[in-house]
Design an enzyme around this catalytic site. Structure first.
Site, PDB file in Angstrom:
ATOM      1  N   ASP A   1       0.832  -1.197   0.000  1.00 37.77           N
ATOM      2  CA  ASP A   1       0.000   0.000   0.000  1.00 37.77           C
ATOM      3  C   ASP A   1       0.872   1.255   0.000  1.00 37.77           C
ATOM      4  OD1 ASP A   1      -2.620   0.703  -0.204  1.00 37.77           O
ATOM      5  OD2 ASP A   1      -3.093   0.532   1.931  1.00 37.77           O
TER       6      ASP A   1
HETATM    7  C1  R01 Z   1      -1.829  -3.961  16.407  1.00 40.30           C
HETATM    8  C2  R01 Z   1      -1.742  -2.544  16.087  1.00 40.30           C
HETATM    9  O1  R01 Z   1      -1.649  -1.752  16.978  1.00 40.30           O
HETATM   10  C3  R01 Z   1      -1.671  -2.120  14.687  1.00 40.30           C
HETATM   11  C4  R01 Z   1      -1.137  -0.869  14.369  1.00 40.30           C
HETATM   12  C5  R01 Z   1      -1.024  -0.475  13.037  1.00 40.30           C
HETATM   13  C6  R01 Z   1      -1.446  -1.283  12.002  1.00 40.30           C
HETATM   14  C7  R01 Z   1      -0.901  -1.833   9.678  1.00 40.30           C
HETATM   15  C8  R01 Z   1      -0.629  -1.469   8.387  1.00 40.30           C
HETATM   16  C9  R01 Z   1      -0.678  -0.161   7.992  1.00 40.30           C
HETATM   17  C10 R01 Z   1      -0.288   0.243   6.596  1.00 40.30           C
HETATM   18  C11 R01 Z   1      -1.025   0.784   8.907  1.00 40.30           C
HETATM   19  C12 R01 Z   1      -1.292   0.435  10.214  1.00 40.30           C
HETATM   20  N1  R01 Z   1      -1.221   0.039   5.515  1.00 40.30           N
HETATM   21  C13 R01 Z   1      -1.307  -1.342   5.059  1.00 40.30           C
HETATM   22  C14 R01 Z   1      -2.522   0.596   5.738  1.00 40.30           C
HETATM   23  C15 R01 Z   1      -2.574   1.946   5.219  1.00 40.30           C
HETATM   24  C16 R01 Z   1      -3.669   2.675   5.407  1.00 40.30           C
HETATM   25  C17 R01 Z   1      -2.003  -2.509  12.348  1.00 40.30           C
HETATM   26  C18 R01 Z   1      -2.121  -2.905  13.664  1.00 40.30           C
HETATM   27  C19 R01 Z   1      -2.785  -4.405  17.279  1.00 40.30           C
HETATM   28  C20 R01 Z   1      -2.806  -5.752  17.614  1.00 40.30           C
HETATM   29  C21 R01 Z   1      -1.848  -6.591  17.072  1.00 40.30           C
HETATM   30  C22 R01 Z   1      -1.238  -0.886  10.620  1.00 40.30           C
HETATM   31 BR1  R01 Z   1      -1.782  -8.398  17.477  1.00 40.30          BR
HETATM   32  C23 R01 Z   1      -0.905  -6.138  16.210  1.00 40.30           C
HETATM   33  C24 R01 Z   1      -0.905  -4.825  15.888  1.00 40.30           C
END
Ligand code: R01
Length: 644
Positions: free
Chosen positions: A392
């Protein structure tokens, strides 16, 4: 909130107003505001807000390690208290339903800060907790935090055997069948849960117990995979009780090596809070002292994720970001500025793209397990997350890097070529793209008793696939096999109502706002049935105020699909789809008017509601920059179409 129903969209009193009046000024103001937010290094970074479990767990971590300072406790507790609602509960997002696990963790944190069981705020919280089944009914992660302090039994938790680290990537339930966020969490938790530590809170929270059956042990009925895996968990529990477990120490050491090999430059793991804090605990419990460089860097690095702010009463508060989004914020800002008419050689754009170029990752990562031989060239979401670039971010960064020349930005051509190759190589076998991995599509991990917090795997999604297809189209690869297979995946994924599901943004408005521009870019005619059905769905879900909004309840209740109070970012997503398809209906003008009329005097927008998704149904994100970048893109493209 959000009483909007599917209603005709046009405010008749506005119907005669030339649509573009004020748009140029609005775009200019939004540009100014966005530029004022650019860091001197060239990047943008908005706050990434989630929920108070981050703050409660930060306090519990520090208390566990014996490093909690009184000011940290006071300031975090003040923030947690400020987020409690009238009914005594906490939610996972603005305006959301009360969440049992979050309320329990907040309650424990406030007790740690000295709150007595008779404090009115805690009494109200406890009434809710007990009414909802008490401690016993919480999620697994909450039980783990309680077990760390002897308030829950390790025997009552799903077993995470450290031997999982030995399973080859072709074995069911091996760590590479899990999404990278869950994988890093599991390896660290395997160590912690095997060592079964127990520290004292200095008080008990037995008052939160009801005697109900623990959530993870409620028997599953029927002969299902889920039931089978619950049986496996029982077998593992019996194994844990054996006095001798051959190879156990070696497995634990292998987990630690795996963890250490993935520590990032900022001291953290994966740029996200859970693996970060559990890895600290794992290393510490394996005998790494607080002064060991790896542990030191990890604890110090957490400071970079803290937001220091002042509360409504003017007193200092602190809150922890679950994750940070500088790469994502920066590429979206570049795209927005260019949409607003800013030339590619404008210093703000050049500085941003130079910063993005420097963020390209050349080290290998876990993604290479499924795609060995592919040359590393992606981008991650955070400042430091070299092991986990994602498709992404890579797609959007490459869309931003279209706006730059080799003269201004030496190396940009090679960066673009390699980035594109990596992205194409990350396509899954079914033709779609997922965030961090190719072919991470097993449904076994989801069925385990451990997996009660939403997404634990990383299958292709419509939003990520759309971003990849849009990139291919805009870089001259619309006719390539990769793009054609991506398009077919998207067409197959269209919902019966004409929309697309939003995996990483809320929700069908986000998915549709990504899919339509991608399909148009690749050459699908605006008049084709797929596009027309999507536009009709969008127009039918416009609010009477001209905006779009979609409540997060749409992830669990189909009644809320496409419905909710208007927000700046969701309005912009809908407009981006309508613009792409050259829609000239009044909906487009009313949408633009919604954005110009809600713009703040400083040129930005406000957005309390969460429009970002971490895990559908469970974990949501408020991205501070969404409210500024997407409206600028939408109004910029609007001005392009109607204002010149
Ligand atoms: C979490 C947790 O806190 C968390 C935090 C951030 C993400 C993943 C991917 C992206 C990027 C952004 C944020 N892109 C793919 C998206 C863009 C818009 C995911 C999870 C909570 C519980 C666990 C995140 Br277990 C693990 C992580």
């Amino acid at each position: 909130m959000a009483g909007a129903v599917n209603a005709p969209s046009v405010d008749p009193s506005q119907a005669g107003v030339p649509p573009f009046v004020g748009v140029a000024e609005s775009v200019a103001a939004a540009c100014e505001y966005l530029m004022s937010r650019q860091d001197a290094h060239g990047f943008w970074k908005g706050e990434l807000r989630t929920n108070v479990t981050m703050d409660a767990e930060d306090l519990l971590l520090r208390h566990f390690l014996g490093i909690l300072k009184p000011a940290e406790l006071t300031e975090a507790a003040r923030w947690i208290s400020s987020q409690q609602r009238e009914d005594g509960t906490w939610a996972n997002f603005e305006g959301g339903p009360p969440d049992l696990s979050t309320t329990i963790e907040a309650y424990v944190a406030l007790r740690l800060a000295g709150g007595g069981i008779d404090d009115p705020a805690l009494v109200r919280a406890r009434q809710f907790i007990l009414a909802r089944g008490g401690l016993e009914a919480s999620r697994v992660f909450t039980h783990i935090w309680l077990a760390l302090f002897g308030e829950w039994s390790w025997d009552q938790l799903p077993v995470i055997p450290p031997e999982i680290i030995r399973l080859s990537p072709s074995t069911p339930l091996n760590i590479y069948q899990w999404g990278c966020w869950a994988r890093q969490t599991i390896v660290a938790l395997a160590v912690v849960a095997t060592l079964r530590p127990s520290r004292s809170l200095g008080f008990t929270v037995a008052e939160l117990r009801t005697g109900a059956t623990p959530s993870e042990r409620v028997p599953v009925r029927g002969w299902t995979v889920k039931r089978g895996l619950q049986g496996l968990d029982r077998v593992l529990h019996r194994y844990e009780r054996l006095p001798v477990k051959p190879g156990r120490q070696a497995a634990l050491r292998r987990c630690v090596e795996w963890i250490l090999a993935r520590q990032e430059a900022d001291g953290g793991w994966g740029g996200i809070q859970p693996p970060w804090v559990y890895s600290i605990l794992a290393l510490h419990l394996m005998g790494y002292s607080l002064d060991h460089p790896a542990v030191r860097a990890a604890i110090d690095g957490l400071e970079g994720f803290l937001i220091h702010d002042t509360g409504a009463d003017g007193l200092p508060v602190r809150r922890l970001e679950a994750c940070q989004s500088p790469v994502w914020d920066t590429c979206l800002a570049v795209i927005a500025l260019v949409d607003a008419g800013m030339p590619a050689d404008h210093p703000a754009v050049v500085r941003a793209n130079r910063w993005l170029l420097n963020e390209q990752i050349t080290a290998s990562g876990d993604w290479a397990v499924r795609r060995p031989g592919l040359i590393s060239a992606g981008w991650a979401f955070e400042f430091a997350n070299d092991c986990y670039p994602d498709v992404d971010d890579s797609a959007e960064v490459l869309l931003a890097l279209r706006h730059g020349t080799e003269a201004d930005l030496p190396g940009i051509e090679q960066a673009r070529e390699r980035g594109l190759q990596w992205l194409v190589g990350m396509q899954s076998a079914d033709g779609g793209w997922a965030a961090f991995d190719a072919d991470n599509t097993s449904d076994l991990p989801l069925q385990l008793p451990f997996s009660d917090f939403g997404a634990v795997t990383d299958p292709p999604s419509a939003d990520v696939t759309a971003h990849a297809v849009e990139l291919l189209a805009r870089t001259g690869h619309a006719g390539d096999q990769a793009a054609r297979r991506g398009v077919q995946w998207l067409l197959d994924a269209q919902e019966d109502d004409g929309s697309w599901f939003g995996r990483w943004g809320a929700n069908y408005v986000y998915g549709t706002g990504a899919a339509v521009p991608a399909l148009i870019a690749v050459g699908i005619p605006a008049g084709s049935p797929a596009i027309q059905r999507a536009l009709e769905w969008l127009r039918a879900h416009q609010n009477p105020d001209g905006g779009w909004g979609e409540d997060l309840r749409s992830y669990v209740d189909p009644q809320w699909r496409g419905r909710g109070a208007s927000t700046a970012s969701q309005t912009a997503w809908a407009l981006l789809a309508l613009h792409a398809a050259d829609d000239e209906s009044e909906a487009v003008h009313a949408g633009a008017r919604y954005l110009t009329s809600t713009q703040l005097p400083n040129g930005g927008w406000s957005e309390d509601l969460y429009t970002g998704t971490g895990f559908p149904g469970y974990f949501y994100i408020n991205y501070e920059m969404y409210r500024h970048v997407f409206p600028l893109s939408a109004l910029g493209r609007y001005h392009d179409r109607f204002g010149r």
